[in-house]
Design a protein around this motif. Structure first.
Motif, short mmCIF file in Angstrom:
data_model
loop_
_atom_site.label_atom_id
_atom_site.label_comp_id
_atom_site.label_asym_id
_atom_site.label_seq_id
_atom_site.Cartn_x
_atom_site.Cartn_y
_atom_site.Cartn_z
N SER A 44 0.82 -1.20 0.00
CA SER A 44 0.00 0.00 0.00
C SER A 44 0.87 1.26 0.00
O SER A 44 2.02 1.25 0.42
CB SER A 44 -0.90 -0.01 1.23
N GLU A 45 0.28 2.34 -0.51
CA GLU A 45 1.00 3.60 -0.59
C GLU A 45 1.39 4.09 0.81
O GLU A 45 0.65 3.93 1.77
CB GLU A 45 0.14 4.65 -1.29
N ARG A 46 2.56 4.71 0.89
CA ARG A 46 3.03 5.24 2.16
C ARG A 46 3.37 6.70 1.98
O ARG A 46 3.73 7.16 0.90
CB ARG A 46 4.27 4.48 2.64
N SER A 47 3.29 7.45 3.05
CA SER A 47 3.64 8.86 3.00
C SER A 47 5.16 9.00 2.97
O SER A 47 5.89 8.17 3.50
CB SER A 47 3.07 9.59 4.21
N ALA A 48 5.60 10.07 2.34
CA ALA A 48 7.04 10.30 2.21
C ALA A 48 7.62 10.77 3.53
O ALA A 48 7.11 11.73 4.13
CB ALA A 48 7.31 11.34 1.12
N PRO A 49 8.67 10.13 4.03
CA PRO A 49 9.30 10.57 5.28
C PRO A 49 10.12 11.84 5.08
O PRO A 49 10.54 12.16 3.97
CB PRO A 49 10.20 9.39 5.65
N GLN A 50 10.35 12.56 6.15
CA GLN A 50 11.20 13.74 6.08
C GLN A 50 12.66 13.36 5.87
O GLN A 50 13.42 14.10 5.24
CB GLN A 50 11.07 14.56 7.37
N HIS A 113 13.79 2.88 7.16
CA HIS A 113 12.77 2.92 6.11
C HIS A 113 13.11 1.93 4.99
O HIS A 113 12.21 1.44 4.30
CB HIS A 113 12.67 4.32 5.51
N GLU A 257 7.84 6.82 -2.46
CA GLU A 257 7.82 7.69 -1.27
C GLU A 257 9.22 7.95 -0.74
O GLU A 257 9.46 8.92 -0.01
CB GLU A 257 6.94 7.07 -0.18
#
Length: 268
Positions: A44-50, A113, A257
């Motif tokens: 599933s899609e994940r948000s981009a980490p800083q 990550h 991401e």
């Protein structure tokens, strides 16, 4: 690079045994790879980490890449590389260095990550199962099954810990016997790593010429750069960074991401 040298076997008899056996079947591999909680690499899609924390696990191949990248990566605020490598280790000798347990502990400690595995240059020796007092020679069906199980467990530790995982395949090698054995390990590693949820990234083509032969150097537009070390197994600084460039590009494509933080790798 002395610190990164593998304890690679030089006995032709040891390697020829496995090379002559050909690719073996992998009974039970799917069962071993179906680790609880394992997810496909394209989940599933994940948000981009800083910031991306990238953990390297493996023998002196992975160690060499980490050391070659470290100076440039220090200047990147959005990427941190973590050294989880140890030279002269392998998947086969869990009694000497248990990569299943080590990879689990490293993932739990660093919460990366992305985990990159590159290992196998010492794995032409027998698979040892100390609890059963058993040794399975390279090239046998038992070796392939147990080796695949350990690869799947290592990948499973990364995936279950919430990380993306990339398994780098072994490169072409100068000695014909080692090259043949490396191809066998690549087949086992690929089947197990992909089934457990990793992206398998081959390095064979990138380290071979147009005829499929070992390629010690690469011709660039204005020069020829040596890519492989004198032992015919490891890489020069340029070679490690060239493979790292392939790794970062592939990881960015497969895991979008992470792409903004990974960026590109200069081969200089």
């Amino acid at each position: 690079m002395r610190a990164g040298r593998c304890r690679v076997f030089t006995s032709r008899r040891d390697v020829l045994f496995g090379a002559a056996a050909g690719l073996v079947s992998l009974p039970g591999l799917a069962r071993a790879a179906a680790t609880e909680g394992a997810a496909p690499a394209e989940g599933s899609e994940r948000s981009a980490p800083q910031r991306v924390d990238l953990l390297f696990c493996g023998d002196s191949l992975a160690q060499g890449m980490f050391l070659s990248l470290q100076p440039a990566m220090r200047r990147r605020e959005r990427l941190r590389i973590i050294n989880g490598t140890l030279h002269a280790t392998g998947v086969t000798r869990g009694d000497e260095y248990d990569w299943t347990a080590v990879s689990r502990d490293l993932v739990q400690r660093h919460q990366p990550h992305l985990v990159v595995f590159w290992i196998g240059a010492n794995d032409f020796r027998p698979m040892v199962v100390r609890a059963l007092r058993a040794r399975h020679p390279f090239g046998t069906a038992a070796f392939a099954e147990l080796y695949g199980q350990r690869v799947a467990e290592m990948v499973g530790n990364a995936v279950q810990g919430g990380a993306r995982a990339v398994w780098l395949g072994l490169p072409n090698m100068r000695e014909t016997q080692f090259a043949g054995a490396a191809r066998q390990l690549n087949a086992i590693q690929q089947a197990a790593a992909e089934a457990a949820g990793a992206v398998f990234l081959p390095t064979w083509e990138a380290t071979s010429d147009a005829q499929g032969r070992y390629m010690p150097a690469v011709a660039l537009e204005r020069s020829t750069q040596t890519m492989r070390a004198e032992d015919g197994v490891h890489f020069t600084h340029f070679g490690y960074r060239r493979i790292a460039s392939l790794l970062f590009d592939a990881a960015g494509q497969r895991f979008p991401e992470l792409a903004p933080c990974l960026g590109r790798v200069s081969e200089a």
